[in-house]
Write a protein that holds these residues in place. Structure first.
Motif, PDB file in Angstrom:
ATOM      1  N   GLU A 119     -56.222   0.490  51.892  1.00 55.73           N
ATOM      2  CA  GLU A 119     -57.144   1.137  52.824  1.00 55.73           C
ATOM      3  C   GLU A 119     -57.724   2.453  52.307  1.00 55.73           C
ATOM      4  OE1 GLU A 119     -52.857   1.955  54.072  1.00 55.73           O
ATOM      5  OE2 GLU A 119     -54.053   0.193  53.585  1.00 55.73           O
ATOM      6  N   SER A 120     -57.037   3.100  51.378  1.00 58.22           N
ATOM      7  CA  SER A 120     -57.539   4.386  50.877  1.00 58.22           C
ATOM      8  C   SER A 120     -58.299   4.256  49.556  1.00 58.22           C
ATOM      9  CB  SER A 120     -56.375   5.374  50.693  1.00 58.22           C
ATOM     10  OG  SER A 120     -55.428   4.864  49.766  1.00 58.22           O
ATOM     11  N   LEU A 121     -58.435   3.036  49.026  1.00 60.15           N
ATOM     12  CA  LEU A 121     -59.125   2.868  47.751  1.00 60.15           C
ATOM     13  C   LEU A 121     -60.638   2.996  47.929  1.00 60.15           C
ATOM     14  CD1 LEU A 121     -57.233  -0.143  46.102  1.00 60.15           C
ATOM     15  CD2 LEU A 121     -56.948   2.308  45.659  1.00 60.15           C
ATOM     16  N   PRO A 122     -61.327   3.616  46.974  1.00 60.00           N
ATOM     17  CA  PRO A 122     -62.795   3.725  47.072  1.00 60.00           C
ATOM     18  C   PRO A 122     -63.445   2.344  47.130  1.00 60.00           C
ATOM     19  CG  PRO A 122     -61.929   5.167  45.348  1.00 60.00           C
ATOM     20  CD  PRO A 122     -60.791   4.295  45.782  1.00 60.00           C
ATOM     21  N   GLY A 123     -64.472   2.217  47.955  1.00 61.98           N
ATOM     22  CA  GLY A 123     -65.226   0.978  48.049  1.00 61.98           C
ATOM     23  C   GLY A 123     -64.681  -0.031  49.027  1.00 61.98           C
ATOM     24  N   THR A 124     -63.515   0.238  49.635  1.00 59.82           N
ATOM     25  CA  THR A 124     -62.959  -0.722  50.582  1.00 59.82           C
ATOM     26  C   THR A 124     -63.459  -0.439  51.996  1.00 59.82           C
ATOM     27  OG1 THR A 124     -60.972   0.626  50.991  1.00 59.82           O
ATOM     28  CG2 THR A 124     -60.854  -1.033  49.236  1.00 59.82           C
ATOM     29  N   ARG A 125     -63.582  -1.503  52.781  1.00 62.78           N
ATOM     30  CA  ARG A 125     -63.868  -1.409  54.207  1.00 62.78           C
ATOM     31  C   ARG A 125     -62.943  -2.376  54.919  1.00 62.78           C
ATOM     32  NH1 ARG A 125     -70.113  -1.653  55.815  1.00 62.78           N
ATOM     33  NH2 ARG A 125     -69.214  -0.566  57.597  1.00 62.78           N
ATOM     34  N   ARG A 126     -62.626  -2.082  56.156  1.00 61.44           N
ATOM     35  CA  ARG A 126     -61.852  -3.042  56.936  1.00 61.44           C
ATOM     36  C   ARG A 126     -62.753  -4.218  57.297  1.00 61.44           C
ATOM     37  NH1 ARG A 126     -56.764  -2.145  60.527  1.00 61.44           N
ATOM     38  NH2 ARG A 126     -56.165  -1.836  58.368  1.00 61.44           N
ATOM     39  N   VAL A 127     -62.251  -5.429  57.093  1.00 63.47           N
ATOM     40  CA  VAL A 127     -63.012  -6.635  57.415  1.00 63.47           C
ATOM     41  C   VAL A 127     -62.226  -7.445  58.442  1.00 63.47           C
ATOM     42  CG1 VAL A 127     -64.023  -6.698  55.104  1.00 63.47           C
ATOM     43  CG2 VAL A 127     -62.020  -8.097  55.599  1.00 63.47           C
ATOM     44  N   SER A 128     -62.932  -8.310  59.147  1.00 59.80           N
ATOM     45  CA  SER A 128     -62.310  -9.203  60.113  1.00 59.80           C
ATOM     46  C   SER A 128     -62.207 -10.593  59.493  1.00 59.80           C
ATOM     47  CB  SER A 128     -63.148  -9.253  61.396  1.00 59.80           C
ATOM     48  OG  SER A 128     -62.604 -10.176  62.313  1.00 59.80           O
ATOM     49  N   LEU A 129     -61.000 -11.112  59.375  1.00 63.64           N
ATOM     50  CA  LEU A 129     -60.761 -12.447  58.828  1.00 63.64           C
ATOM     51  C   LEU A 129     -60.346 -13.353  59.972  1.00 63.64           C
ATOM     52  CD1 LEU A 129     -60.356 -14.508  56.570  1.00 63.64           C
ATOM     53  CD2 LEU A 129     -58.094 -13.516  56.159  1.00 63.64           C
ATOM     54  N   ARG A 130     -61.121 -14.408  60.227  1.00 62.39           N
ATOM     55  CA  ARG A 130     -60.883 -15.267  61.371  1.00 62.39           C
ATOM     56  C   ARG A 130     -60.655 -16.706  60.921  1.00 62.39           C
ATOM     57  NH1 ARG A 130     -65.215 -12.926  65.795  1.00 62.39           N
ATOM     58  NH2 ARG A 130     -64.917 -10.727  65.275  1.00 62.39           N
ATOM     59  N   ALA A 131     -59.667 -17.329  61.507  1.00 62.91           N
ATOM     60  CA  ALA A 131     -59.408 -18.745  61.235  1.00 62.91           C
ATOM     61  C   ALA A 131     -59.160 -19.433  62.566  1.00 62.91           C
ATOM     62  CB  ALA A 131     -58.207 -18.912  60.314  1.00 62.91           C
ATOM     63  N   GLU A 132     -59.895 -20.485  62.846  1.00 60.76           N
ATOM     64  CA  GLU A 132     -59.752 -21.206  64.101  1.00 60.76           C
ATOM     65  C   GLU A 132     -59.703 -22.703  63.829  1.00 60.76           C
ATOM     66  OE1 GLU A 132     -63.254 -20.011  66.126  1.00 60.76           O
ATOM     67  OE2 GLU A 132     -62.479 -18.033  66.680  1.00 60.76           O
ATOM     68  N   VAL A 133     -58.803 -23.376  64.490  1.00 61.30           N
ATOM     69  CA  VAL A 133     -58.793 -24.837  64.448  1.00 61.30           C
ATOM     70  C   VAL A 133     -58.246 -25.298  65.787  1.00 61.30           C
ATOM     71  CG1 VAL A 133     -56.539 -24.839  63.250  1.00 61.30           C
ATOM     72  CG2 VAL A 133     -57.949 -26.906  63.278  1.00 61.30           C
ATOM     73  N   PHE A 134     -59.037 -26.075  66.524  1.00 63.28           N
ATOM     74  CA  PHE A 134     -58.617 -26.546  67.834  1.00 63.28           C
ATOM     75  C   PHE A 134     -59.337 -27.846  68.156  1.00 63.28           C
ATOM     76  CE2 PHE A 134     -62.030 -23.457  68.286  1.00 63.28           C
ATOM     77  CZ  PHE A 134     -62.963 -24.122  69.076  1.00 63.28           C
ATOM     78  N   ASP A 135     -58.722 -28.630  69.046  1.00 68.19           N
ATOM     79  CA  ASP A 135     -59.308 -29.928  69.400  1.00 68.19           C
ATOM     80  C   ASP A 135     -60.399 -29.731  70.440  1.00 68.19           C
ATOM     81  OD1 ASP A 135     -56.981 -29.250  71.094  1.00 68.19           O
ATOM     82  OD2 ASP A 135     -57.624 -31.013  72.223  1.00 68.19           O
TER      83      ASP A 135
END
Length: 203
Positions: A174-190
């Motif tokens: 989180e403190s490295l230059p050039g990083t941003r927080r991203v949202s990673l989403r995974a969905e699987v449903f019937d």
């Protein structure tokens, strides 16, 4: 509902009920998204008074849903963060008491509403607000599969393993230059019952 750690917590009924308030879910989500905040900074982000956010922060802290960051605090302002880790609803829903089921519905509905809003904000973000190198880095993908419950459970495990591996790979950046927080989403449903052509079964 996941955050950034493979270790998780199943919310006990008291914690679930403490979280079951739209403003508390919003605070919890902001702490996940933006890191440590104060009652004042959260109030500015949400459009509430700092007295209101302070009250809800204390309620969340009472059930260990968030924690104080004492090294950042002062005599006048306390900083709060949320522990790393996945949280899950106690289930199955049918086994819950009516009050617990209602609380779970409030929490889940609000999390998903915020999740959708975040996605729409990303889709509608002007190009001028996209940092260099990030414009085409994201992925929005939907596909349809014809599989059995056993195959879906296997796929769920595979997707979870991919996410958990990414968490470990990028932990502590989180403190490295050039990083941003991203949202990673995974969905699987019937989907609702359908025949092989994808039309609703009328039988």
């Amino acid at each position: 509902m996941t955050t950034d750690d493979a270790q998780g917590r199943t919310l006990e009924p008291s914690a679930l009920k403490a979280l079951a308030h739209p403003l508390r879910v919003r605070i919890y989500d902001l702490l996940s998204e933006r890191g440590p905040q104060t009652a004042s900074s959260l109030a500015a982000l949400i459009g509430e008074t700092s007295g209101a956010t302070s009250y809800h922060l204390r309620a969340l802290a009472a059930h260990d849903l968030i924690r104080e960051v004492p090294e950042r605090g002062t005599a006048r302002e306390r900083w709060w963060d949320r522990p790393r880790g996945r949280i899950t609803m106690p289930g199955p829903a049918e086994a819950m008491s009516p009050s617990n089921r209602a609380a779970a519905q409030i929490v889940t509905t609000e999390f998903l509403r915020l999740r959708h809003q975040t996605l729409m904000d990303y889709i509608n973000r002007p190009d001028s607000e996209q940092p260099e190198g990030w414009k085409d880095a994201g992925l929005i993908m939907t596909t349809m599969l014809d599989i059995t419950p056993e195959q879906m459970a296997e796929l769920r495990q595979e997707l979870t393993a991919v996410v958990d591996a990414a968490v470990e790979r990028y932990r502590g950046q989180e403190s490295l230059p050039g990083t941003r927080r991203v949202s990673l989403r995974a969905e699987v449903f019937d989907l609702p019952a359908a025949n092989s052509r994808g039309m609703l079964n009328q039988e």
